[in-house]
Structures are given as structure tokens and as C-alpha cells.
Design a protein around this motif. Sequence first.
Motif, PDB file in Angstrom:
ATOM      1  N   GLU A   1      -9.120  17.519   8.504  1.00 54.10           N
ATOM      2  CA  GLU A   1      -9.516  16.142   8.195  1.00 54.10           C
ATOM      3  C   GLU A   1     -10.898  16.111   7.540  1.00 54.10           C
ATOM      4  OE1 GLU A   1      -7.730  13.355   8.249  1.00 54.10           O
ATOM      5  OE2 GLU A   1      -6.019  14.518   8.949  1.00 54.10           O
ATOM      6  N   LEU A   2     -11.812  16.939   8.034  1.00 54.85           N
ATOM      7  CA  LEU A   2     -13.136  17.012   7.415  1.00 54.85           C
ATOM      8  C   LEU A   2     -13.022  17.495   5.972  1.00 54.85           C
ATOM      9  CD1 LEU A   2     -15.189  18.545  10.365  1.00 54.85           C
ATOM     10  CD2 LEU A   2     -15.366  16.210   9.492  1.00 54.85           C
TER      11      LEU A   2
ATOM     12  N   GLU B   1     -14.197   7.894   8.881  1.00 59.99           N
ATOM     13  CA  GLU B   1     -13.314   6.774   8.565  1.00 59.99           C
ATOM     14  C   GLU B   1     -11.846   7.177   8.417  1.00 59.99           C
ATOM     15  OE1 GLU B   1     -15.211   4.913   5.181  1.00 59.99           O
ATOM     16  OE2 GLU B   1     -16.731   4.013   6.453  1.00 59.99           O
ATOM     17  N   VAL B   2     -11.373   7.938   9.397  1.00 60.59           N
ATOM     18  CA  VAL B   2      -9.959   8.284   9.482  1.00 60.59           C
ATOM     19  C   VAL B   2      -9.378   7.478  10.636  1.00 60.59           C
ATOM     20  CG1 VAL B   2      -8.309  10.115  10.066  1.00 60.59           C
ATOM     21  CG2 VAL B   2     -10.216  10.603   8.533  1.00 60.59           C
ATOM     22  N   SER B   3      -8.385   6.685  10.347  1.00 57.42           N
ATOM     23  CA  SER B   3      -7.797   5.840  11.385  1.00 57.42           C
ATOM     24  C   SER B   3      -6.444   6.350  11.854  1.00 57.42           C
ATOM     25  CB  SER B   3      -7.657   4.404  10.879  1.00 57.42           C
ATOM     26  OG  SER B   3      -6.826   4.363   9.750  1.00 57.42           O
ATOM     27  N   GLU B   4      -5.925   7.367  11.184  1.00 58.69           N
ATOM     28  CA  GLU B   4      -4.605   7.887  11.545  1.00 58.69           C
ATOM     29  C   GLU B   4      -4.551   9.380  11.239  1.00 58.69           C
ATOM     30  OE1 GLU B   4      -0.268   7.189   9.671  1.00 58.69           O
ATOM     31  OE2 GLU B   4      -1.335   5.361  10.259  1.00 58.69           O
ATOM     32  N   VAL B   5      -4.034  10.153  12.194  1.00 54.88           N
ATOM     33  CA  VAL B   5      -3.841  11.592  11.978  1.00 54.88           C
ATOM     34  C   VAL B   5      -2.397  11.943  12.298  1.00 54.88           C
ATOM     35  CG1 VAL B   5      -6.216  12.310  12.378  1.00 54.88           C
ATOM     36  CG2 VAL B   5      -4.652  12.162  14.289  1.00 54.88           C
ATOM     37  N   ARG B   6      -1.895  12.925  11.606  1.00 57.53           N
ATOM     38  CA  ARG B   6      -0.536  13.408  11.845  1.00 57.53           C
ATOM     39  C   ARG B   6      -0.615  14.731  12.566  1.00 57.53           C
ATOM     40  NH1 ARG B   6       3.652  11.115   8.157  1.00 57.53           N
ATOM     41  NH2 ARG B   6       4.829  12.802   9.115  1.00 57.53           N
ATOM     42  N   LEU B   7       0.147  14.829  13.638  1.00 58.03           N
ATOM     43  CA  LEU B   7       0.169  16.072  14.412  1.00 58.03           C
ATOM     44  C   LEU B   7       1.279  16.981  13.942  1.00 58.03           C
ATOM     45  CD1 LEU B   7      -0.390  14.612  17.965  1.00 58.03           C
ATOM     46  CD2 LEU B   7      -2.088  15.516  16.401  1.00 58.03           C
TER      47      LEU B   7
ATOM     48  N   TRP C   1      -3.855  25.858  21.872  1.00 61.44           N
ATOM     49  CA  TRP C   1      -4.147  24.427  21.780  1.00 61.44           C
ATOM     50  C   TRP C   1      -5.532  24.203  21.182  1.00 61.44           C
ATOM     51  CZ3 TRP C   1      -0.507  21.076  21.707  1.00 61.44           C
ATOM     52  CH2 TRP C   1       0.638  21.231  22.485  1.00 61.44           C
ATOM     53  N   SER C   2      -6.496  25.006  21.573  1.00 62.27           N
ATOM     54  CA  SER C   2      -7.849  24.899  21.016  1.00 62.27           C
ATOM     55  C   SER C   2      -7.835  25.148  19.515  1.00 62.27           C
ATOM     56  CB  SER C   2      -8.800  25.884  21.699  1.00 62.27           C
ATOM     57  OG  SER C   2      -8.987  25.530  23.035  1.00 62.27           O
ATOM     58  N   ASN C   3      -7.091  26.163  19.097  1.00 58.86           N
ATOM     59  CA  ASN C   3      -6.995  26.461  17.666  1.00 58.86           C
ATOM     60  C   ASN C   3      -6.341  25.319  16.907  1.00 58.86           C
ATOM     61  OD1 ASN C   3      -8.279  28.958  17.761  1.00 58.86           O
ATOM     62  ND2 ASN C   3      -6.382  30.061  18.119  1.00 58.86           N
ATOM     63  N   LYS C   4      -5.322  24.727  17.491  1.00 59.67           N
ATOM     64  CA  LYS C   4      -4.650  23.597  16.850  1.00 59.67           C
ATOM     65  C   LYS C   4      -5.603  22.409  16.689  1.00 59.67           C
ATOM     66  CE  LYS C   4      -0.485  20.758  17.168  1.00 59.67           C
ATOM     67  NZ  LYS C   4       0.180  21.105  15.939  1.00 59.67           N
ATOM     68  N   SER C   5      -6.372  22.109  17.740  1.00 63.97           N
ATOM     69  CA  SER C   5      -7.302  20.978  17.655  1.00 63.97           C
ATOM     70  C   SER C   5      -8.415  21.259  16.651  1.00 63.97           C
ATOM     71  CB  SER C   5      -7.876  20.627  19.027  1.00 63.97           C
ATOM     72  OG  SER C   5      -8.610  21.689  19.565  1.00 63.97           O
TER      73      SER C   5
END
Length: 76
Positions: free
Chosen positions: A21-22, A70-76, A10-14
Motif C-alpha cells: 500500500e505504501l 488516505e487508503v480507505s479500503e484494502v484487499r486481502l 502472518w507477520s510477513n503477510k501483514s
Amino acid sequence: MTKHTTDTEWSNKSKNLLRSELKRKGVTYAKLFDMFSKIDVNGNEKNIANKIGRGVFTLAFFLQCMSAIEVSEVRL
């Protein structure tokens, strides 16, 4: 993820999600640090790099990063 996913996985995924994103926004840790000051978030470049490198950070930190870049949406 399977139901037997470990905390490390889970840590690796986050960590990978935040890093992607960066990278997508072309933001380095140094630039993220500068962006944090614009949204009144304290910290320093080394602490930011350490948190992201470990992949262990709060949701609040994640949201601060997303807000700063300025990211308002992320896809998991």
C-alpha cells in the motif's frame, strides 16, 4: 492461508500488505513519518521502519498508516 499458518507467515503477510500500500501510494518511511504528524500520531522514522520491517505491529498502527496515506479500503 492454511490452518497451519505460523505467526511468522502472518507477520510477513501483514508486512507485505502494508508495504504494498505504501509503494502503491509512492510513500517512503520518511514521508509516512511526516504524514503521521498531520494526523497527530507520534513516532519517529526509525521506529516506523522497524515496526514495518519486523511485520509485528498493532492493528491500530496499521489503521494509522492507512489513514495517513488516505487508503480507505484494502484487499486481502
